[in-house]
Scaffold this motif. Sequence first.
Motif, mmCIF file in Angstrom:
data_model
loop_
_atom_site.group_PDB
_atom_site.id
_atom_site.type_symbol
_atom_site.label_atom_id
_atom_site.label_comp_id
_atom_site.label_asym_id
_atom_site.label_seq_id
_atom_site.Cartn_x
_atom_site.Cartn_y
_atom_site.Cartn_z
ATOM 1 N N ALA A 122 0.798 -1.124 -0.036
ATOM 2 C CA ALA A 122 0.030 -0.080 0.047
ATOM 3 C C ALA A 122 0.739 1.198 -0.178
ATOM 4 N N GLU A 123 2.101 1.238 0.606
ATOM 5 C CA GLU A 123 3.056 2.407 0.713
ATOM 6 C C GLU A 123 3.651 2.397 -0.619
ATOM 7 N N ASN A 124 4.105 1.348 -1.261
ATOM 8 C CA ASN A 124 4.911 1.559 -2.639
ATOM 9 C C ASN A 124 4.288 0.194 -3.348
ATOM 10 N N PRO A 125 3.331 0.564 -4.286
ATOM 11 C CA PRO A 125 2.421 -0.416 -4.982
ATOM 12 C C PRO A 125 3.558 -0.952 -6.346
ATOM 13 N N ARG A 126 4.328 -1.857 -6.139
ATOM 14 C CA ARG A 126 5.048 -2.304 -7.168
ATOM 15 C C ARG A 126 4.871 -3.823 -7.566
ATOM 16 N N GLY A 127 4.774 -4.079 -8.649
ATOM 17 C CA GLY A 127 4.489 -5.666 -8.861
ATOM 18 C C GLY A 127 3.162 -6.158 -8.689
ATOM 19 N N TRP A 128 2.973 -7.426 -8.417
ATOM 20 C CA TRP A 128 1.586 -8.132 -8.137
ATOM 21 C C TRP A 128 1.767 -8.849 -6.573
ATOM 22 N N LEU A 129 0.810 -8.602 -5.978
ATOM 23 C CA LEU A 129 0.457 -9.289 -4.508
ATOM 24 C C LEU A 129 -0.570 -10.235 -4.761
ATOM 25 N N VAL A 130 -0.448 -11.526 -4.598
ATOM 26 C CA VAL A 130 -1.359 -12.626 -4.750
ATOM 27 C C VAL A 130 -1.989 -13.053 -3.115
ATOM 28 N N PHE A 220 0.826 -7.968 -16.742
ATOM 29 C CA PHE A 220 1.970 -8.607 -16.663
ATOM 30 C C PHE A 220 3.015 -7.981 -17.409
ATOM 31 N N SER A 221 2.981 -7.789 -18.719
ATOM 32 C CA SER A 221 3.941 -7.451 -19.518
ATOM 33 C C SER A 221 4.122 -5.868 -19.243
ATOM 34 N N ASN A 222 3.323 -5.151 -18.732
ATOM 35 C CA ASN A 222 3.619 -3.544 -18.485
ATOM 36 C C ASN A 222 4.040 -3.643 -16.890
ATOM 37 N N GLN A 223 4.043 -4.757 -15.972
ATOM 38 C CA GLN A 223 4.201 -4.667 -14.708
ATOM 39 C C GLN A 223 3.425 -3.525 -13.964
ATOM 40 N N LEU A 224 2.088 -3.755 -14.243
ATOM 41 C CA LEU A 224 1.156 -2.718 -13.514
ATOM 42 C C LEU A 224 0.882 -3.330 -12.262
ATOM 43 N N PRO A 225 0.893 -2.428 -11.272
ATOM 44 C CA PRO A 225 0.397 -2.842 -9.808
ATOM 45 C C PRO A 225 -0.944 -3.645 -9.589
ATOM 46 N N THR A 226 -0.826 -4.779 -9.170
ATOM 47 C CA THR A 226 -2.372 -5.699 -9.303
ATOM 48 C C THR A 226 -2.143 -6.297 -8.044
ATOM 49 N N THR A 241 -1.548 -19.276 -16.255
ATOM 50 C CA THR A 241 -1.884 -18.280 -15.195
ATOM 51 C C THR A 241 -0.984 -18.624 -13.999
ATOM 52 N N HIS A 242 -0.755 -19.974 -13.855
ATOM 53 C CA HIS A 242 0.027 -20.265 -12.536
ATOM 54 C C HIS A 242 1.393 -19.840 -12.891
ATOM 55 N N ARG A 243 1.964 -19.830 -13.930
ATOM 56 C CA ARG A 243 3.229 -19.558 -14.189
ATOM 57 C C ARG A 243 3.483 -17.978 -13.844
ATOM 58 N N ARG A 244 2.411 -17.189 -14.215
ATOM 59 C CA ARG A 244 2.437 -15.675 -14.210
ATOM 60 C C ARG A 244 2.313 -15.355 -12.527
ATOM 61 N N LEU A 245 1.351 -15.970 -11.953
ATOM 62 C CA LEU A 245 1.170 -15.558 -10.635
ATOM 63 C C LEU A 245 2.272 -15.979 -9.619
ATOM 64 N N ALA A 246 2.894 -16.984 -10.075
ATOM 65 C CA ALA A 246 4.021 -17.622 -9.158
ATOM 66 C C ALA A 246 5.551 -17.061 -9.610
ATOM 67 N N ASP A 247 5.602 -16.022 -10.533
ATOM 68 C CA ASP A 247 6.701 -15.656 -11.229
ATOM 69 C C ASP A 247 7.354 -14.687 -9.927
ATOM 70 N N PRO A 248 8.614 -15.130 -9.543
ATOM 71 C CA PRO A 248 9.303 -14.541 -8.177
ATOM 72 C C PRO A 248 9.742 -13.163 -8.522
ATOM 73 N N ASP A 249 9.909 -12.735 -9.973
ATOM 74 C CA ASP A 249 10.358 -11.330 -10.287
ATOM 75 C C ASP A 249 9.364 -10.253 -10.015
ATOM 76 N N LEU A 250 8.120 -11.020 -10.330
ATOM 77 C CA LEU A 250 7.024 -9.698 -10.339
ATOM 78 C C LEU A 250 5.907 -9.863 -9.187
ATOM 79 N N GLN A 252 4.532 -11.517 -5.342
ATOM 80 C CA GLN A 252 4.850 -12.152 -4.231
ATOM 81 C C GLN A 252 3.232 -13.114 -3.622
ATOM 82 N N VAL A 253 3.462 -14.090 -3.277
ATOM 83 C CA VAL A 253 2.458 -14.823 -3.037
ATOM 84 C C VAL A 253 2.201 -15.378 -1.379
#
Length: 462
Positions: A122-130, A220-226, A241-250, A252-253
Amino acid sequence: MALEHIGDILRNHPMASSHHGQDRSSPEPEDAAQELVCPLCHGARFVHPLLPSGKPDYSRIVPCRCTREDQQGKRQSRLQRYSNLGSLTRLTFESLLPRGRSEDDSAQQRFSRALAAARAFAENPRGWLVLTGPSGSGKTHLAAAIANHLIAQGKPAFYISTPDLLDHLRSSFGPNSEMPYDEFFEQVRNTPLLVLDDFGAHSSTPWASEKLEQLLTHRFSNQLPTVIITMVALDELEERTHRRLADPDLCQVHIIGTTRPALSTSGWGAEFELQKHMTFETFDHRRANLPLEQRQNLETAYRLAQDFACSPDGWLVFQGAHGCGKTHLAAAIVNHRYRHGKPALFVVVPDLLDHLRSTFSPESKISYDRLFESVRSTPLLVLDDLGTQTASPWAREKLYQIINHRYNARLATVITTNYTTDEIDSPIASRMVDQKLSVAFTILAPNYYSGEKRMPPRRRDR
């Protein structure tokens, strides 16, 4: 629901239309005169700033504090409308229990870690939070708290559940849609922060899968906070979908809550000791005491069940009196699949609905979500004893959701019922008798143990 475009909302921000103290925003309400006059500007809405000496600098004017507060309030209002949070605006970090509601120590630790991650996001929205876990574990509260925190900071966030998103997209195709499909989809794809709730709870039609694929690919391609919330384990999602949501570079699960395992589709539960022994070998399909017509009818039912067990395709519906053998044949199909290492699930419909009802109790510590999803989506499902529970509106809704999902997805299904098609609710019955998908067969044999043919019981209101 009509959604305002984020650009329109931010362009209407009063600060952008004010210059040298001239207020060009909307007129004041009619009762504005009755409001208290600001003691600093006395209603002028601007003041002269102070010089280092402490005296007013009459050569300059700046917006008064009351104007800035009013502008901030209007901006907050616009951001709230845009957010689509509705009643979820009450869900904040302050109203969360630091360790969640579970009494399990490991679940409390997982929740604490998820809470820390949500605050940082919330303080710094970067990448994806699952966030994944059962219903009631606090996933939606955490996600809504992130959105509400950003809005309080004057930053936009957009919340929507996956089923609602797909419904909006479908409705935007209509000629009377308030927002064209392309504009709405573009808004969701490019919103600065997207909170996508109930991911995995949608009907997996090819069209729905395509739309969600387009959305996720773009963000995902544009690394928009999600932020993505799902009750489905990641390894149960489609591979891409599994590969994307588990991508450690973008991504956090965080898995939160105490998960209830899905029903086993590889063996019988302890409550099905009787069905374990209902095989094709133990089924007497040549009952010598039956009239020829009934014996031939029973042999046909036996062959239908065998063929279906070898190659499950479409639906097989067995109707007939209690004890005629339809449950035995349905269980024999499941036993055949288990013997060959194939998945199958046998469910007694009244027991299933009793379990789902119990999970709605405030005292319940489990959720029906994963159970319900496993019943909806298992490759081969047996729904035994359908019909005796359909008088309840809630039960009708749950059954319809299961049956409609399996009908649309063309998933192999076996249904047994004591009722005639005319006695079953028409939305369900129409799918059971669709000849393009289903084979409906009435077993004429009487109760195996009594030797007497019984009429199917009549439906009772409950």
